[in-house]
Design a protein around this motif. Structure first.
Motif, PDB file in Angstrom:
ATOM      1  N   UNK A  54       0.842  -1.189   0.000  1.00 22.24           N
ATOM      2  CA  UNK A  54       0.000   0.000   0.000  1.00 22.24           C
ATOM      3  C   UNK A  54       0.883   1.247   0.000  1.00 22.24           C
ATOM      4  N   UNK A  55       0.302   2.377  -0.366  1.00 20.00           N
ATOM      5  CA  UNK A  55       1.040   3.640  -0.363  1.00 20.00           C
ATOM      6  C   UNK A  55       1.455   4.003   1.064  1.00 20.00           C
ATOM      7  N   UNK A  56       2.707   4.408   1.223  1.00 20.82           N
ATOM      8  CA  UNK A  56       3.189   4.815   2.538  1.00 20.82           C
ATOM      9  C   UNK A  56       2.569   6.130   2.985  1.00 20.82           C
ATOM     10  N   UNK A  57       2.201   6.957   2.024  1.00 22.11           N
ATOM     11  CA  UNK A  57       1.644   8.275   2.330  1.00 22.11           C
ATOM     12  C   UNK A  57       0.204   8.130   2.825  1.00 22.11           C
ATOM     13  N   UNK A  58      -0.063   8.640   4.016  1.00 21.95           N
ATOM     14  CA  UNK A  58      -1.413   8.648   4.612  1.00 21.95           C
ATOM     15  C   UNK A  58      -1.967   7.246   4.831  1.00 21.95           C
ATOM     16  N   UNK A 105       4.423  12.160  12.569  1.00 24.34           N
ATOM     17  CA  UNK A 105       4.531  11.554  13.896  1.00 24.34           C
ATOM     18  C   UNK A 105       4.187  10.079  13.872  1.00 24.34           C
ATOM     19  N   UNK A 106       3.306   9.671  14.801  1.00 27.98           N
ATOM     20  CA  UNK A 106       2.943   8.263  14.922  1.00 27.98           C
ATOM     21  C   UNK A 106       1.552   7.991  14.351  1.00 27.98           C
ATOM     22  N   UNK A 107       1.058   8.886  13.492  1.00 23.28           N
ATOM     23  CA  UNK A 107      -0.316   8.768  12.983  1.00 23.28           C
ATOM     24  C   UNK A 107      -0.559   7.437  12.255  1.00 23.28           C
ATOM     25  N   UNK A 160      -0.276  16.754   5.731  1.00 28.36           N
ATOM     26  CA  UNK A 160       0.762  15.859   6.231  1.00 28.36           C
ATOM     27  C   UNK A 160       0.771  15.836   7.766  1.00 28.36           C
ATOM     28  N   UNK A 161       0.678  17.009   8.372  1.00 28.14           N
ATOM     29  CA  UNK A 161       0.703  17.088   9.835  1.00 28.14           C
ATOM     30  C   UNK A 161      -0.489  16.368  10.457  1.00 28.14           C
TER      31      UNK A 161
END
Length: 526
Positions: A3-7, A76-78, A70-71
């Motif tokens: 899966x995409x690492x982003x979000x 962080x640990x989101x 992004x924030x």
């Protein structure tokens, strides 16, 4: 699993009530846009994330900046809850010797809309994977930073990784570049780092085929296969193809660098894969489920997919990765990728063997122990020929998909450096079906355009040959790879047209295609 690492997992966690996301500015905006989680609402959320993430914030309905996105959903640990669950799932379904589930993710960089995505894979288990969060393009869009992170993480944890570039065909020339993103020329250090972490590249998938382009390889009559010209930006666009977009021209650049700087940054093997985002990964034309929700059914494929200016029928029902591994385990398959003993298929399960050496004889092509002869007297796909001045011989065997179409031909694609230091290419028909001796004679086409059915009355179930390069020059760097073509079969665009009661010309795509397989190359390095 990649899966995409982003979000990753952000929307799932949003609807699960994760307070760190629900109470953020972005979370509140997305819940307002999609309070009921309907298909239409989720597609609207996806579109807004694409616009903001692509830097088109002014066109988005939500008042969110890239930094806030992004924030609120990534930093962080989101991603921790999702990532831990993700790697535990891979472990739960991994059954050594029976079914291998590899842990991975996609680093989804696309500077200026050019696709530089890499799929990162590790043979390690969840206990190791939980000690990091997947590196994403939000951290950097420069592949050299990805390689640095892989090296640091590997040193820290004793883990191994490889990164697989995918979709070079829509990279805006940046997948096989002549300079780094910082503007520095490609040198031996770049080459060594890239080859350490990226031994394999994706040749073919849903968003088109990346072997060759007819404008870049005008003498190749089979180059125009599943050509996909659209960039990934929401505003679309169909840029001209560049040498940095395609595997063959990338391989050619690589041997030019071998000659000029003493190292080859593009000495890569080849695989295929699907890149489906529907959860229904199939490369079969008759079972194709689209790229995503927007093109998952035939009646939706006349509309834009949301990927550039493409429509649903522009997607290809491809592809598969094949690995000649010593065992069906994480390490066994990973090692096959590392040594480049892999090949790509556009969908069919064609079996291909490719060995290079200088001692093969014509009778070896019909030997019952062909693989033993190949390994005993030569090297397999993905390897370097042993040093020598004699013309190399190649042992090649291709066997049809047991449930699929017969084979049309086997070709060897060669690239080498000429006297001027420039790479050139040539394609040799080395085995033809139906007793043909002239490759310009087509195999025929049995597809019934009214039913979508075909027959195996033409073609061969097996093609095998020992071939010697008639144009070998020992002092010139060269590569060789095999391309296997099936007889024509129906493309899913024809099957859709029959189902919808329309003419196939309305799809904008051909009624039939010749599916294929591509091996990793074998190199000659003086």
């Amino acid at each position: 699993m990649a899966d995409h690492a982003e979000l990753v997992g952000a929307i799932t966690q949003l609807y699960a009530g994760d307070p760190s996301i629900v109470e953020s500015k972005t979370g509140k905006a997305l819940l307002e846009l999609g309070p009921n989680r309907t298909q239409a609402e989720l597609l609207a959320i996806y579109q807004q994330l694409v616009l903001v993430g692509s830097g088109l914030e002014d066109e988005a309905e939500i008042d969110i900046t890239v930094g806030e996105l992004i924030a609120d959903l990534h930093a962080g640990d989101k991603r921790r809850t999702t990532w831990d669950r993700y790697v535990e799932t891979a472990d739960a379904f991994n059954a050594p010797g029976t079914f291998t589930a590899l842990i991975g993710w996609e680093w989804s960089a696309q500077p200026a809309g050019g696709n530089l995505h890499r799929v990162v894979v590790t043979p390690q288990d969840s206990s190791t994977a939980k000690q990091y969060l997947p590196y994403s393009s939000f951290e950097s869009q420069d592949p050299r930073d990805l390689w640095r992170w892989l090296e640091e993480t590997s040193d820290r944890l004793g883990a191994d990784f490889l990164a697989i570039p995918h979709n070079p065909n829509i990279s805006l020339g940046m997948m096989f570049p002549t300079e780094t993103q910082g503007g520095d020329p490609i040198d031996a250090d770049y080459a060594m780092n890239r080859m350490r972490w990226e031994p394999v590249v994706e040749m073919t998938q849903i968003k088109g085929d990346s072997e060759a382009h007819p404008l870049l390889s005008p003498t190749d009559e089979f180059a125009d296969f599943e050509t996909f010209p659209f960039v990934l930006t929401p505003d679309g666009g169909s840029p001209d193809p560049q040498a940095g977009d395609y595997l063959r021209t990338g391989l050619m650049r690589g041997i030019e660098y071998q000659k000029s700087v003493g190292a080859n940054p593009y000495k890569v093997g080849m695989i295929g894969s699907t890149d489906s985002h529907t959860g229904l990964s199939t490369a079969d034309e008759e079972q194709f489920s689209g790229k995503g929700q927007k093109d998952s059914r035939p009646e939706l494929r006349s509309f834009p997919t949301g990927i550039g200016a493409s429509r649903g029928w522009d997607m290809g029902a491809a592809g598969l990765a094949a690995a000649w591994a010593t065992e069906n385990t994480r390490q066994g398959i990973f090692d096959a990728f590392k040594r480049k003993e892999v090949y790509a298929s556009s969908g069919p399960r064609i079996s291909v063997r490719f060995f290079g050496g200088r001692e093969f004889e014509a009778g070896d092509a019909d030997a019952k122990d062909l693989p033993a002869i190949g390994y005993g007297r030569g090297v397999p796909m993905g390897s370097d020929l042993p040093p020598g001045s004699a013309a190399p011989t190649f042992l090649i065997e291709a066997i049809k998909d047991p449930a699929g179409a017969n084979l049309d031909r086997v070709q060897v694609v060669k690239g080498w450096v000429d006297e001027a230091g420039s790479a050139v290419e040539r394609i040799y028909d080395v085995a033809l079906s139906d007793g043909r001796t002239d490759g310009s004679v087509r195999v025929g086409n049995t597809v019934d355009l009214t039913t979508g059915e075909y027959t195996n009355d033409i073609g061969s179930a097996r093609l095998a040959v020992v071939w010697t390069d008639p144009d070998f020059e020992a002092d010139r760097p060269a590569f060789y790879y095999v391309r296997v073509l099936q007889i024509p079969t129906p493309r899913y665009s024809l099957l859709d047209a029959i189902s919808l009661g329309i003419d196939v010309s309305e799809t904008g795509r051909p009624a039939t295609i010749q599916e294929r397989a591509y091996t990793s190359p074998i190199w000659h390095t003086p």
